[in-house]
Scaffold this motif. Structure first.
Motif, PDB file in Angstrom:
ATOM      1  N   THR A   1     -94.461 -45.459  18.075  1.00  0.00           N
ATOM      2  CA  THR A   1     -94.851 -43.695  18.410  1.00  0.00           C
ATOM      3  C   THR A   1     -96.449 -44.150  19.396  1.00  0.00           C
ATOM      4  O   THR A   1     -96.814 -44.395  18.769  1.00  0.00           O
ATOM      5  N   VAL A   2     -96.255 -43.395  19.998  1.00  0.00           N
ATOM      6  CA  VAL A   2     -97.323 -43.005  20.800  1.00  0.00           C
ATOM      7  C   VAL A   2     -97.414 -41.765  21.336  1.00  0.00           C
ATOM      8  O   VAL A   2     -96.924 -40.812  21.895  1.00  0.00           O
ATOM      9  N   ASP A   3     -98.640 -40.612  20.895  1.00  0.00           N
ATOM     10  CA  ASP A   3     -99.366 -39.905  21.438  1.00  0.00           C
ATOM     11  C   ASP A   3     -99.647 -39.632  22.562  1.00  0.00           C
ATOM     12  O   ASP A   3     -99.393 -40.237  23.562  1.00  0.00           O
ATOM     13  N   GLY A   4     -99.782 -38.029  23.219  1.00  0.00           N
ATOM     14  CA  GLY A   4    -100.762 -38.107  24.838  1.00  0.00           C
ATOM     15  C   GLY A   4    -101.998 -38.675  24.841  1.00  0.00           C
ATOM     16  O   GLY A   4    -102.322 -38.664  26.300  1.00  0.00           O
TER      17      GLY A   4
ATOM     18  N   THR B   1     -94.380 -40.979  23.272  1.00  0.00           N
ATOM     19  CA  THR B   1     -93.148 -42.182  23.722  1.00  0.00           C
ATOM     20  C   THR B   1     -92.706 -42.331  21.549  1.00  0.00           C
ATOM     21  O   THR B   1     -93.523 -42.183  20.989  1.00  0.00           O
ATOM     22  N   TYR B   2     -91.166 -41.672  21.660  1.00  0.00           N
ATOM     23  CA  TYR B   2     -91.002 -41.639  20.313  1.00  0.00           C
ATOM     24  C   TYR B   2     -90.623 -43.541  19.804  1.00  0.00           C
ATOM     25  O   TYR B   2     -90.458 -44.036  20.885  1.00  0.00           O
ATOM     26  N   GLY B   3     -90.986 -43.694  18.548  1.00  0.00           N
ATOM     27  CA  GLY B   3     -90.641 -44.986  17.913  1.00  0.00           C
ATOM     28  C   GLY B   3     -89.691 -45.657  17.721  1.00  0.00           C
ATOM     29  O   GLY B   3     -88.626 -46.311  18.640  1.00  0.00           O
ATOM     30  N   LEU B   4     -88.429 -44.462  17.735  1.00  0.00           N
ATOM     31  CA  LEU B   4     -87.470 -44.347  17.622  1.00  0.00           C
ATOM     32  C   LEU B   4     -86.162 -43.425  18.070  1.00  0.00           C
ATOM     33  O   LEU B   4     -87.248 -42.191  17.795  1.00  0.00           O
TER      34      LEU B   4
ATOM     35  N   TYR C   1     -92.106 -39.649  14.523  1.00  0.00           N
ATOM     36  CA  TYR C   1     -91.786 -40.506  15.362  1.00  0.00           C
ATOM     37  C   TYR C   1     -89.997 -40.380  16.046  1.00  0.00           C
ATOM     38  O   TYR C   1     -89.719 -41.803  16.612  1.00  0.00           O
ATOM     39  N   MET C   2     -89.111 -39.583  15.070  1.00  0.00           N
ATOM     40  CA  MET C   2     -88.150 -39.430  16.043  1.00  0.00           C
ATOM     41  C   MET C   2     -88.183 -38.195  16.453  1.00  0.00           C
ATOM     42  O   MET C   2     -88.643 -37.210  16.320  1.00  0.00           O
ATOM     43  N   PRO C   3     -87.512 -38.544  17.547  1.00  0.00           N
ATOM     44  CA  PRO C   3     -87.121 -36.233  18.321  1.00  0.00           C
ATOM     45  C   PRO C   3     -86.934 -35.821  18.020  1.00  0.00           C
ATOM     46  O   PRO C   3     -85.367 -35.989  17.201  1.00  0.00           O
ATOM     47  N   PRO C   4     -87.095 -34.056  17.635  1.00  0.00           N
ATOM     48  CA  PRO C   4     -86.841 -33.023  16.734  1.00  0.00           C
ATOM     49  C   PRO C   4     -85.261 -33.046  17.233  1.00  0.00           C
ATOM     50  O   PRO C   4     -84.689 -33.536  18.682  1.00  0.00           O
TER      51      PRO C   4
ATOM     52  N   ALA D   1     -89.127 -43.592  24.530  1.00  0.00           N
ATOM     53  CA  ALA D   1     -88.621 -44.142  23.130  1.00  0.00           C
ATOM     54  C   ALA D   1     -88.142 -44.916  22.867  1.00  0.00           C
ATOM     55  O   ALA D   1     -87.975 -45.965  24.137  1.00  0.00           O
ATOM     56  N   ALA D   2     -88.896 -46.339  22.521  1.00  0.00           N
ATOM     57  CA  ALA D   2     -89.043 -47.626  22.625  1.00  0.00           C
ATOM     58  C   ALA D   2     -87.669 -48.921  21.607  1.00  0.00           C
ATOM     59  O   ALA D   2     -88.160 -49.879  21.721  1.00  0.00           O
TER      60      ALA D   2
END
Lengths: 446, 310
Positions: A192-195, A212-215, A272-275, A293-294
């Motif tokens: 997971t990576v932020d802006g 980018t969300y990790g999951l 870590y995961m989108p809402p 997402a990765a």
């Protein structure tokens, strides 16, 4: 004058009645011109249609008296369409059947019991992946012959995994638990990576600005969570029903399920995961392809939709080991078919190594026959994909659990989905919502 | 519905006249001409309605024979939280959809009336209405998608937060209502615009001579004289709006939780995915009662709306 009017009236009345009758009648069989029998065969996966067409061609070459007509429609329309045709008495002679659907069809006498044919032909059922054939038996009657199976594994973006400094070899033994998520959650956090380029483990990580969300999160999947959470819950010791197949009591009130779902929903809170409301209905593929997402857990039926940037890894090992849901499809014969013997010939051909090897070469699904499944794996390898994660999981005797087969499946789905969604949206906790819905679910079986 | 309205007064009139109509010679030929309509009415309206009413008293799963259960289905409907929630959701949809659609259409109609003579522009506002519903639903689902959708991309570019739209519990039904407002506003505007053509020009000239401004003219002349047309448009959109199904079926399928599970979609789910045909029929009977009430309202409104022009 009077007579003519009366005649006119009578004629019009007759004509309109006829027209109406003609509308209602319908559905007559196509006339067999030269004594040739035409069987219709229905399936829902368009990616599999070419492979089954090859099977049909091979079958027709061996049986000149029978021709096969394949019809295909998408998953949603498939069942509506099939129901309508069953009600009209005009269903396809042979159709692809799903474990969640056949109990209802069988209970209503719409599916032919093929046990007598299996006995007569002394069919060897041990050639199929363990347990698959018996899923289709209820009260001594057999309602389908296995055609393929599917398991769940992890698909990840190879480039993002490399960038996060994770060695994919670690995935072979990674762990998971519902308390802190184990190695699995650590990997998710790292991915997971932020802006500002900080990953999920960074203390300054901004969960409101995730690039980018990790999951990835796939919406739906409330009652069975096949691709979403079933493997986590099962590896924590959760069992769906009192027995399978044909349980009559669900265990959605199990605290083990509640802690798993709360952990899963917690990934959203951690960023870590989108809402859930932002996961969308387009599926996870567009998100993964756009690099938003990765990683995601997904079913083997999606293998061919992943491009070169993606690779597969086994599910993490939970407190009770590594567990994947295994689900199988079968071919069933419509009880009202005019050509029972011909339909059986076709079904047993579909379930034979000859046809399933053809399916294997197309590398879309894993055929039910174990030797054919190996060929499918080889075909995937030739296409540059390593899909051993799915196959190794399936071959582990302790590693699989079956898709829950019960009556009332559609109603269970609707009830549990609503409860599950309220947890995922953060409007309720799993430990309150799930026991409440479990009472409602089990009332269906009273 | 149209068939009932036509058939009723006709039946009354024949009954009131002296002597059996058969002997006067017109009755039979009239019957001949009525036959197609009557048969159509019987086959497509009467029989299904009566059958549906019968199914509502049974436990019927489409594949086995119906078993009579008396009023059980009705009792269940009354205590079904999802049913009442579906009615509420449908209500919110109708109010929001009809309100936004009518106000925007009125504004658009005035603009068309006052600012342009271009047929091109009048045709263009009709464009969304010409596109099939399912296409529109799919189009907006892609546009509004949180992760790859264009609308959220724009929101982010101008520094606003991403929105869930269709899949957010608070926004779902309003988003669906807005999509259908967008689709129907042009058509509604055109109806209102046509209504405005009936208002005599000299009234506007008189108003201008008296020094009335644009807003006052609209308030005192356009709006009151448009009332009959406006009433018709309102009632027709109300009934149409109540039938919301396709947008929900294509986009949210009732999710999240029950936030967009409108009544027609719930009935469809019960009948065709859960095979509770009897239960679905009972809900439909409730809905008929509701629609009869709405229709009575419609007739009352139409009768009240005699023109002020006379």
């Amino acid at each position: 004058m009077k007579t003519s009017r009366r005649t006119l009236f009578a004629t019009m009345l007759t004509l309109s009645t006829l027209a109406v009758a003609a509308c209602g009648g319908g559905g007559s069989e196509t006339p067999a011109a030269d004594g040739k029998v035409t069987l219709t065969y229905a399936l829902w996966d368009d990616r599999q249609q070419p492979a089954y067409q090859q099977c049909a061609d091979a079958f027709q070459a061996k049986n000149p008296g029978i021709s096969i007509k394949i019809t295909q429609s998408g998953w949603d329309q498939y069942w509506t369409d099939l129901t309508a045709k069953l009600v009209a008495g005009d269903a396809p002679d042979v159709f692809t059947d799903h474990l969640s659907r056949y109990p209802e069809l069988a209970a209503n006498n719409q599916v032919l019991d093929i046990q007598p044919y299996v006995d007569k032909d002394k069919l060897d059922l041990s050639i199929y992946q363990k347990g698959l054939a018996d899923l289709w038996v209820r009260d001594g009657k057999r309602y389908g012959l296995p055609k393929d199976w599917d398991t769940i594994a992890v698909v990840y973006n190879t480039e993002q995994v490399a960038k996060a400094g994770i060695d994919p070899a670690e995935f072979a033994t990674w762990t998971w638990n519902p308390t802190d998520g184990g190695d699995f959650e650590k990997a998710v956090a790292k991915l997971t990576v932020d802006g500002k380029g900080r990953n999920g483990l960074d203390p300054d990580f901004d969960k409101n600005d995730v690039k980018t969300y990790g999951l990835a999160l796939e919406t739906g999947g409330g009652a069975y969570g096949q691709g979403q959470w079933s493997h986590f819950a099962a590896s924590d010791g959760f069992v769906f029903t009192d027995k399978n197949p044909f349980g009559s009591r669900y265990n959605y009130d199990d605290p083990k399920l509640a802690e798993t779902i709360d952990w899963y929903a917690g990934l959203i809170k951690k960023g870590y995961m989108p809402p859930y409301d932002q996961a969308g209905k387009l599926g996870v593929t567009p998100m993964m392809e756009a690099g938003k997402a990765a990683m995601v857990t997904t079913g083997s039926w999606t293998i061919s939709s992943w491009g070169k940037d993606f690779a597969f890894a086994p599910l993490p090992v939970g407190p009770q080991g590594r567990k994947t849901m295994i689900n199988g499809l079968a071919d069933s014969i419509y009880a009202g078919t005019q050509h029972k013997d011909e339909a059986w010939k076709w079904v047993s051909f579909l379930g034979s190594a000859e046809c399933q090897d053809l399916i294997a070469q197309n590398a879309v699904v894993f055929p039910a026959i174990t030797t054919s499944a190996d060929k499918a794996m080889a075909a995937h390898k030739a296409a540059g994909r390593d899909v051993s994660a799915f196959v190794e999981e399936a071959n582990d005797p302790q590693g699989t659990f079956l898709y829950p087969i019960t009556d009332n499946a559609a109603k269970v789905e609707q009830l549990v989905l609503a409860a599950y969604e309220s947890v995922m949206l953060g409007k309720a906790t799993a430990s309150t919502a799930l026991p409440a819905v479990n009472t409602e679910v089990n009332n269906l079986f009273q | 519905m149209a068939a009932t309205l036509l058939a009723r007064p006709l039946g009354r009139r024949t009954a009131r006249r002296a002597g059996p109509s058969w002997q006067r010679g017109h009755g039979r030929i009239a019957l001949v001409f009525l036959a197609p309509a009557l048969i159509g009415f019987a086959v497509f309206y009467l029989v299904p309605t009566v059958r549906g009413l019968w199914f509502s008293f049974t436990d019927y799963n489409l594949l086995s024979d119906p078993a009579v259960v008396g009023l059980d289905n009705y009792g269940e409907v009354l205590s079904d939280q999802v049913f009442w929630n579906a009615l509420k959701v449908t209500g919110v949809y109708v109010v929001f959809n009809v309100a936004t659609q009518t106000v925007l259409a009125l504004g658009l109609a005035v603009l068309m009336e006052r600012l342009t003579r271009s047929v091109m522009i009048k045709a263009m506002v009709l464009l969304p209405w010409l596109v099939p519903n399912v296409t529109i639903a799919l189009l907006w689902m892609w546009l509004l998608d949180t992760n790859v959708g264009f609308v959220n991309h724009v929101l982010e570019q101008i520094g606003l937060a991403k929105q869930g739209f269709l899949f957010s519990p608070d926004q779902s039904i309003l988003t669906i209502a807005s999509i259908n407002t967008w689709r129907h506003v042009g058509y509604t505007a055109l109806l209102l615009f046509a209504g405005m053509q009936l208002i005599p020009r000299h009234l506007y000239e008189a108003a201008r001579i008296d020094g009335a401004g644009e807003w006052r003219t609209f308030q005192r002349i356009t709006l009151p004289l448009l009332r009959p047309v406006l009433a018709l448009v309102l009632v027709v959109s109300l009934i149409g709006s109540f039938q919301i199904f396709d947008t929900v079926a294509v986009t949210t399928e009732g999710s999240p939780v029950n936030a967009s599970r409108v009544i027609y979609y719930y009935i469809y789910e019960k009948a065709f995915t859960q095979f509770e045909f009897g239960y679905a029929s009972a809900m439909s009977v409730f809905l008929i009662l509701l629609l009869v009430a709405l229709t009575l309202l419609q007739m009352r409104l139409l009768r009240a709306s005699t023109s002020d022009l006379a």
